[in-house]
Design a protein around this motif. Structure first.
Motif, mmCIF file in Angstrom:
data_model
loop_
_atom_site.group_PDB
_atom_site.id
_atom_site.type_symbol
_atom_site.label_atom_id
_atom_site.label_comp_id
_atom_site.label_asym_id
_atom_site.label_seq_id
_atom_site.Cartn_x
_atom_site.Cartn_y
_atom_site.Cartn_z
ATOM 1 N N LEU A 369 29.055 -33.741 -11.856
ATOM 2 C CA LEU A 369 30.020 -32.770 -11.410
ATOM 3 C C LEU A 369 31.362 -33.209 -10.930
ATOM 4 N N THR A 372 32.392 -36.139 -14.137
ATOM 5 C CA THR A 372 33.586 -35.074 -14.811
ATOM 6 C C THR A 372 35.023 -34.970 -14.049
ATOM 7 N N SER A 373 34.869 -34.434 -12.951
ATOM 8 C CA SER A 373 36.169 -33.895 -12.432
ATOM 9 C C SER A 373 37.236 -35.897 -12.045
ATOM 10 N N ILE A 377 40.989 -35.839 -13.700
ATOM 11 C CA ILE A 377 41.758 -35.493 -13.002
ATOM 12 C C ILE A 377 42.518 -36.897 -12.540
ATOM 13 N N VAL A 394 38.148 -36.488 -4.856
ATOM 14 C CA VAL A 394 37.390 -34.865 -5.304
ATOM 15 C C VAL A 394 36.468 -35.347 -4.243
ATOM 16 N N PHE A 398 34.338 -31.477 -3.207
ATOM 17 C CA PHE A 398 32.454 -30.470 -3.670
ATOM 18 C C PHE A 398 31.583 -31.239 -2.235
ATOM 19 N N SER A 415 45.092 -29.774 -12.074
ATOM 20 C CA SER A 415 43.738 -30.829 -10.921
ATOM 21 C C SER A 415 43.601 -29.650 -9.639
ATOM 22 N N ILE A 418 40.745 -27.360 -10.546
ATOM 23 C CA ILE A 418 39.220 -28.430 -10.563
ATOM 24 C C ILE A 418 38.735 -28.549 -9.392
ATOM 25 N N LEU A 419 39.816 -29.157 -8.121
ATOM 26 C CA LEU A 419 39.242 -29.400 -6.429
ATOM 27 C C LEU A 419 39.292 -27.118 -6.781
ATOM 28 N N LEU A 422 35.804 -26.640 -7.587
ATOM 29 C CA LEU A 422 34.644 -27.650 -7.001
ATOM 30 C C LEU A 422 34.407 -27.416 -5.296
#
Length: 456
Positions: A369, A372-373, A377, A394, A398, A415, A418-419, A422
């Motif tokens: 994870l 990939t992130s 990003i 990142v 997470f 982005s 995505i954060l 996470l």
């Protein structure tokens, strides 16, 4: 056992799926509250993505921000954020169950399943008592924190009016205990860089929140047993958790001290270096509050802190990451295999194979994870930010930590989403997330022939 909970008598969700739905609903409602005109300072405008990002960061007790909290929100807005930190810290189901108990309602099997998922526990027995203790500990610790910080802020002259001292002490106590990472000072704790009393109080609250509710409950049970002159044995979970937590804390402090010895703290006196290293070791686990500009640290230090944030806090705590027991189990298993043994032993006990499998699933999925992130990003930002800054951001999301090199406001909307994902996964936990995504195909009882493959 798989329990489904009816929703509006038409849709059936598993407990894990319903937990995800409840947190999503809480985020939607909270975003609406923060969008109210009187929640923001006059003249301040926030777009939908930034408002949603702030809400997700608060309810997942992360602390990553796209705007200065003190300059953006009114006291009403910051009170909403404090409430979100409280909800996210103790858990939605903990708060709901406590209210349910106040009204004398019984907690059925379905609700117990939700509590079990929300608190990351593996059994249904004793959950109501656990909820009462969790909520009781949170309120008691935070009230002591409010009293402590209000007194310091007032009598040390940080805020001349008692109402201002209380306002800041109230918010900081909640933010520190829930490991929320939000602040209304305007620059996190940089104004208190040399105030070791404020730092010490913050460190204590962060640790009490990150160590995990089961450890606090066992500590309380031990104190009661000792008072009554009764025998008491700590569980293997508490022993492993405490040992791992302390080891990581010490390694973190020593590592930061030596990495920044010729850097940010080069000309500082020894006691300032010590508190700098200790505070950053503690806050990197999931606290998110900082006494300095993180971007001024060396690259190796940022990567080292990223590892600490990836590990995160203890299970059933206010923090995220893969959790301390996961990390400990992986390390113990590797050590066992390197010695040519099959069973993993610690403190005179053998670890359950199912727990070992869970640990490697969590660790592996967490790594995938994160990697990939980072790749996505870094590609989306078109190298506008350094790779180490992206890695740091990142892992901070997470680990629901909140430390940042300052790139959060400048990220693209994708982005930021995505954060947000996470932060959400970090809060509810990888196992709960994976279970919520699973679909039962009815093959659970089918056993296929065993055949070995080549590994390594």
């Amino acid at each position: 056992m798989r329990i489904t909970i009816p929703l509006y008598k038409k849709i059936e969700l598993t407990a894990a799926q319903l937990i995800v739905f409840i947190y999503t609903l809480a985020i939607a409602i909270s975003s609406s509250l923060l969008s109210l005109p009187w929640a923001k300072q006059p003249g301040v405008e926030m777009n939908f993505v930034d408002l949603l990002f702030t809400t997700v960061s608060a309810i997942t007790v992360t602390g990553l921000t796209v705007a200065n909290t003190a300059e953006t929100f009114t006291p009403f807005g910051t009170t909403i954020i404090a409430m979100l930190l409280q909800i996210g810290g103790v858990g939605v189901m903990t708060l709901w169950t406590f209210i349910w108990l106040i009204f004398g309602k019984k907690i059925g099997l379905g609700y117990r399943q939700l509590i079990m998922i929300d608190q990351n526990r593996d059994q249904l027995t004793g959950l109501v008592k656990v909820i009462q203790l969790v909520f009781g500990f949170a309120i008691a610790i935070e009230l002591l924190g409010v009293l402590f910080f209000t007194s310091i802020f007032y009598f040390r002259g940080y805020y001349p009016e008692l109402s201002q001292a209380f306002y800041h002490g109230f918010f900081h106590s909640i933010s520190a205990y829930t490991n929320g990472g939000f602040d209304i000072f305007g620059n996190s704790l940089q104004s208190f860089y040399q105030d070791y009393l404020v730092q010490t109080g913050t460190i204590v609250l962060i640790i009490l929140g990150a160590i995990g509710f089961p450890v606090l409950i066992e500590g309380w049970s031990y104190a009661v047993a000792k008072k009554n002159k009764e025998k008491f044995r700590f569980s293997l979970y508490t022993k492993v958790t405490l040992l791992t937590f302390v080891i990581l804390l010490v390694i973190g402090t020593i590592g930061i001290f030596f990495m920044e010895h010729q850097g940010y703290i080069k000309d500082a006196p020894w006691h300032e270096k010590l508190f700098f290293s200790l505070f950053n070791s503690v806050t990197a686990r999931s606290g998110g509050l900082s006494t300095m500009d993180v971007s001024q640290m060396f690259v190796p230090t940022l990567l080292f802190l990223s590892v600490l944030m990836f590990i995160g806090a203890s299970p059933s705590s206010v923090g995220g990451g893969i959790r301390t027991t996961t990390f400990a189990t992986v390390i113990l298993t590797i050590r066992t295999y390197a010695r040519g043994r099959k069973n993993v032993h610690v403190f005179g006990r053998r670890l359950d194979e199912a727990d070992i499998l869970k640990s490697f699933v969590v660790f592996t999925f967490g790594v995938l994870l994160i990697v990939t992130s980072i790749l996505i990003i870094d590609f989306l930002e078109m190298h506008q930010h350094s790779l180490v800054s992206v890695i740091f951001e990142v892992t901070s999301a997470f680990g629901t930590c909140g430390l940042s090199t300052g790139i959060t406001p400048d990220l693209t909307n994708i982005s930021k989403f995505i954060l947000m994902g996470l932060m959400f996964i970090g809060r509810i936990g990888i196992l709960a997330f994976l279970v919520s995504m699973s679909v039962d195909h009815g093959h659970a009882n089918i056993k296929y022939p065993v055949e070995k493959i080549i590994i390594g």
